[in-house]
Design an enzyme around this catalytic site. Structure first.
Site, PDB file in Angstrom:
ATOM      1  N   ASN A   1      -0.947   9.966  10.844  1.00 23.53           N
ATOM      2  CA  ASN A   1      -0.735  11.044  11.828  1.00 23.53           C
ATOM      3  C   ASN A   1      -1.771  12.146  11.664  1.00 23.53           C
ATOM      4  OD1 ASN A   1       1.522   9.643  12.615  1.00 23.53           O
ATOM      5  ND2 ASN A   1       3.000  11.043  11.684  1.00 23.53           N
TER       6      ASN A   1
ATOM      7  N   SER B   1       1.536   6.766   0.164  1.00 20.16           N
ATOM      8  CA  SER B   1       1.933   5.971   1.329  1.00 20.16           C
ATOM      9  C   SER B   1       3.069   6.660   2.075  1.00 20.16           C
ATOM     10  CB  SER B   1       2.424   4.605   0.878  1.00 20.16           C
ATOM     11  OG  SER B   1       1.468   4.030   0.037  1.00 20.16           O
TER      12      SER B   1
ATOM     13  N   ARG C   1       3.733  -4.119  -0.235  1.00 21.07           N
ATOM     14  CA  ARG C   1       2.957  -4.316  -1.441  1.00 21.07           C
ATOM     15  C   ARG C   1       3.915  -4.471  -2.623  1.00 21.07           C
ATOM     16  NH1 ARG C   1       1.017  -0.267  -3.038  1.00 21.07           N
ATOM     17  NH2 ARG C   1       1.472   1.300  -1.467  1.00 21.07           N
TER      18      ARG C   1
ATOM     19  N   HIS D   1      -8.222   7.090  -1.982  1.00 18.24           N
ATOM     20  CA  HIS D   1      -7.168   6.770  -1.022  1.00 18.24           C
ATOM     21  C   HIS D   1      -7.039   7.956  -0.056  1.00 18.24           C
ATOM     22  CE1 HIS D   1      -2.633   5.565  -0.506  1.00 18.24           C
ATOM     23  NE2 HIS D   1      -3.378   5.048   0.440  1.00 18.24           N
TER      24      HIS D   1
ATOM     25  N   TYR E   1       1.591 -10.565   2.837  1.00 24.20           N
ATOM     26  CA  TYR E   1       1.775  -9.268   3.512  1.00 24.20           C
ATOM     27  C   TYR E   1       0.711  -8.238   3.155  1.00 24.20           C
ATOM     28  CZ  TYR E   1       4.525  -6.009   6.252  1.00 24.20           C
ATOM     29  OH  TYR E   1       4.949  -5.160   7.243  1.00 24.20           O
TER      30      TYR E   1
ATOM     31  N   ARG F   1       4.315  -2.937  10.517  1.00 21.28           N
ATOM     32  CA  ARG F   1       2.943  -2.434  10.641  1.00 21.28           C
ATOM     33  C   ARG F   1       2.287  -2.867  11.942  1.00 21.28           C
ATOM     34  NH1 ARG F   1       0.679   0.503   6.083  1.00 21.28           N
ATOM     35  NH2 ARG F   1       2.325   0.448   4.526  1.00 21.28           N
TER      36      ARG F   1
ATOM     37  N   CYS G   1       3.292   9.329   4.032  1.00 19.49           N
ATOM     38  CA  CYS G   1       3.422  10.795   4.074  1.00 19.49           C
ATOM     39  C   CYS G   1       2.726  11.346   5.316  1.00 19.49           C
ATOM     40  CB  CYS G   1       2.816  11.426   2.833  1.00 19.49           C
ATOM     41  SG  CYS G   1       3.855  11.306   1.386  1.00 19.49           S
TER      42      CYS G   1
ATOM     43  N   ASP H   1      -7.281   5.758   5.823  1.00 23.34           N
ATOM     44  CA  ASP H   1      -6.680   5.299   4.566  1.00 23.34           C
ATOM     45  C   ASP H   1      -7.613   5.378   3.361  1.00 23.34           C
ATOM     46  OD1 ASP H   1      -4.397   4.266   3.213  1.00 23.34           O
ATOM     47  OD2 ASP H   1      -5.252   2.257   3.228  1.00 23.34           O
TER      48      ASP H   1
ATOM     49  N   LYS I   1      -6.719  -2.608  -0.197  1.00 24.96           N
ATOM     50  CA  LYS I   1      -6.352  -1.960  -1.456  1.00 24.96           C
ATOM     51  C   LYS I   1      -7.047  -2.619  -2.646  1.00 24.96           C
ATOM     52  CE  LYS I   1      -3.378   0.684   0.711  1.00 24.96           C
ATOM     53  NZ  LYS I   1      -3.710   2.091   0.943  1.00 24.96           N
TER      54      LYS I   1
HETATM   55  C1  OXD Z   1      -0.359   2.118   1.673  1.00 24.01           C
HETATM   56  C2  OXD Z   1      -0.984   1.617   2.888  1.00 24.01           C
HETATM   57  O1  OXD Z   1       0.684   1.579   1.282  1.00 24.01           O
HETATM   58  O2  OXD Z   1      -1.971   2.225   3.329  1.00 24.01           O
HETATM   59  O3  OXD Z   1      -0.885   3.064   1.079  1.00 24.01           O
HETATM   60  O4  OXD Z   1      -0.531   0.606   3.424  1.00 24.01           O
HETATM   61 MN    MN Z   2      -2.710   3.693   1.998  1.00 31.67          MN
END
Ligand code: OXD
Ligand code: MN
Length: 595
Positions: free
Chosen positions: A268, A262, A70, A240, A211, A379, A264, A287, A220
């Protein structure tokens, strides 16, 4: 057009865009598997995609090296005045930005097909669903949108003659002259990239990048930036956040929504395999959460997406077995390395590096090379329904009632493993002051501390000060039904730089403590920064962790917290008079408690 489009506004908008961008042809997508297969076959034929022999119906793509994440510096929230966008967003006045972008869009699809993608964010029948139409000249975007959103003629039908849709215009910004050979990943140079939002009109214009969030506009751009502005106007929340269901051994369900910046470990946590006996987790989203107050006064959340666009490096059977099982088939891999036998590979995957790979820059890569084979922001795009622990209720139209909010970030020091807020206002303060050390998911320096309120800095579609107010207002409306708020930090390190907490499935121990707080089963320990687990409250059965590590994880370093205050103060000062008084009152209250 393969189907009838009764919506006049839609037909007119598509025609207007075609006149501006001048594509070779216009194609209306139907969201079918045949369409997906056809587009993928064509991309394999040009060399843009590689079919992976080892994973059924899966493909590898490599981006241009300049187009890997991004582009926050090139992302705009455009209102008539800068005040409306606020100090955390890039702003250009509506008319100026449109003028610049119209010049870029003029003829930008020459020699290409213009695809019209009708899509729904959230299940079509959900009261929270929003319909979008993405126009793009990238078949890669079409295929990703098939996975990430609900694409199909049903959306056209649902729009009827005058239904509302969110127009999302995207171009890779690389017109083709007659006879010109196409790039394998066409895109425009950085200074021509624009990811623009016009929230007053619910309008998205993206140019120059192919991308992820720059190009898959449902994610987003729509589901966070535009939706956050709509949510404020309409009294709901677009956050988010992952959504997770935890079920206790007694069969009691808890729904958790968690916001992390993002990279973190959000994916998971969304797919956690609890290590504590008898507790079970189900994934609802990884997300984004859209949340609305239900008839019973509780806050209901739904995941507007239908796929995962997850960071690949570091994903393995030990870090995230459920993600690994999700991506066995029907998946798209972008900027991962490819093995000689037709599989993907990345740093941190289970298998050791093979002797030879094709790296993300399409070069031969030999084991031992100093260069990364996969880009750190490589990704996977995979259907959510393939996740083995996807909740049977993930598409429930009304969503699930949220009990717990979690905020967090990546902090090597200062912030303890878990803290509960004293009340809603204190929780909003925790969300508003959340900070994290930056990673590769956003272009820019890695490792700096950045305040990232509610993990929404790059995604808030209006003045962040007003967004804070919206949180307070939602809390007032929810009253006693408001979710409880916690702050976590899985990433605290010892003075020698070692991780103190094992993370991953072991995080379930922390989640269990939160559930027990809700039940009043544990008292916690009050500290100036909030409520922490009292000695012995965190279930550590079967976990080997030293007393020293545990003490350090739970340590409230008052000096370090005092030292953070000036940073918070100057961060708040950015918002001037617009900052809600309730937030400055929280800062003052914390200052007093720390004195
Ligand atoms: C981000 C994503 O960057 O979810 O937050 O890709
Ligand atoms: Mn995200």
């Amino acid at each position: 057009m393969a189907y009838q489009v009764a919506n006049k506004k839609l037909r007119e908008w598509v025609q207007e865009v075609a006149e501006m961008t001048k594509p070779g042809q216009v194609y209306w997508c139907d969201g079918s598997k045949a369409e997906y297969d056809r587009l993928m076959d064509a991309m394999v034929a040009t060399g843009a995609a590689i079919r992976l022999e080892k994973r059924p119906n899966s493909f590898a793509f490599f981006s241009d090296p300049s187009d890997v994440a991004r582009v926050e510096d090139r992302t705009y929230i455009s209102y008539p005045t800068q005040e409306e966008a606020g100090p955390t967003n890039n702003w250009v006045a509506v008319d100026d930005l449109k003028k610049t972008m119209r010049e870029l869009y003029d003829g930008c699809m020459r020699g290409r097909t213009m695809y019209v993608i009708p899509f729904s964010m959230a299940a079509l029948t959900s009261p929270m669903a929003k319909y979008g139409i993405e126009i793009t000249d990238s078949p890669y975007v079409v295929c990703n949108m098939h996975i990430m959103t609900r694409v199909g003629v049903d959306v056209i039908k649902a729009l009827g003659t005058d239904g509302e849709f969110i127009p999302c215009l995207h171009s890779v910004g690389a017109p083709l002259e007659p006879g010109q050979k196409d790039a394998l990943w066409p895109c425009a140079p950085i200074e021509q990239k624009y990811i623009s939002h016009f929230p007053d009109e619910n309008l998205i214009w993206s140019y120059g990048s192919g991308y992820g969030g720059n190009a898959l506009l449902g994610k987003k751009c729509l589901a966070l930036r535009i939706a956050s502005a709509m949510a404020r106007r309409e009294g709901w929340m677009a956050e988010h956040m992952l959504i997770l269901r935890l079920t206790s051994p007694e069969g009691k369900r808890y729904h958790i929504a968690a916001a992390f910046p993002s990279a973190c470990g959000k994916t998971n946590l969304a797919m956690i395999m609890p290590t504590i006996k008898g507790w079970k987790a189900e994934t609802l989203g990884d997300d984004i959460a859209w949340m609305m107050i239900g008839k019973d006064g509780r806050l209901y959340a739904t995941n507007p997406e239908s796929g995962f666009f997850g960071v690949a490096p570091g994903t393995s059977h030990s870090s995230n077995p459920m993600a690994m099982d999700t991506i066995n088939e029907n998946s798209i891999f972008t900027n991962c390395a490819v093995t000689d036998d037709g599989d993907i590979w990345w740093e941190g995957i289970d298998a050791p590096a093979p002797e030879h790979l094709i790296d993300w820059k399409r070069r031969d890569w030999e084991r031992g090379s100093k260069e990364l084979a996969a880009h750190p922001n490589a990704r996977f795009t995979a259907p959510a329904r393939q996740c083995p622990i996807i909740s049977p209720d993930w598409e429930k139209p009304e969503g699930v009632p949220i009990d717990i909010f979690i905020f967090g970030g990546r902090r090597a020091s200062v912030v303890p493993l878990v803290t509960e807020s004293f009340d809603w206002d204190h929780g909003v303060y925790m969300g508003a002051t959340a900070g994290s050390e930056t990673t590769a998911a956003n272009i820019g320096a890695v490792g700096n501390l950045r305040r990232d309120p509610f993990a929404m800095t790059p995604f808030c579609g209006y003045n962040m000060a007003d967004y804070f107010s919206h949180w307070f207002e939602m809390g007032d409306k929810l009253g006693k039904n408001a979710p409880r708020i916690f702050y976590v930090n899985w990433f605290r390190k010892s003075p020698e730089g070692k991780w103190l907490w094992p993370g991953f499935g072991e995080n379930s121990r922390v989640l269990k403590w939160m559930c027990e707080r809700l039940e009043g089963k544990v008292q916690g320990r009050e500290t100036p920064i909030g409520i922490l687990p009292a000695d012995g409250e965190l279930d550590l059965t079967g976990l080997e962790i030293s007393e020293d590590y545990l003490n350090e994880l739970m340590r409230v370093d008052l000096d370090a917290w005092r030292a953070e205050l000036p940073g918070v103060e100057s961060f708040f000062a950015k918002f001037g008079d617009r900052l809600p008084k309730r937030l400055s009152a929280q800062l003052e209250a914390l200052r007093k408690r720390l004195a």
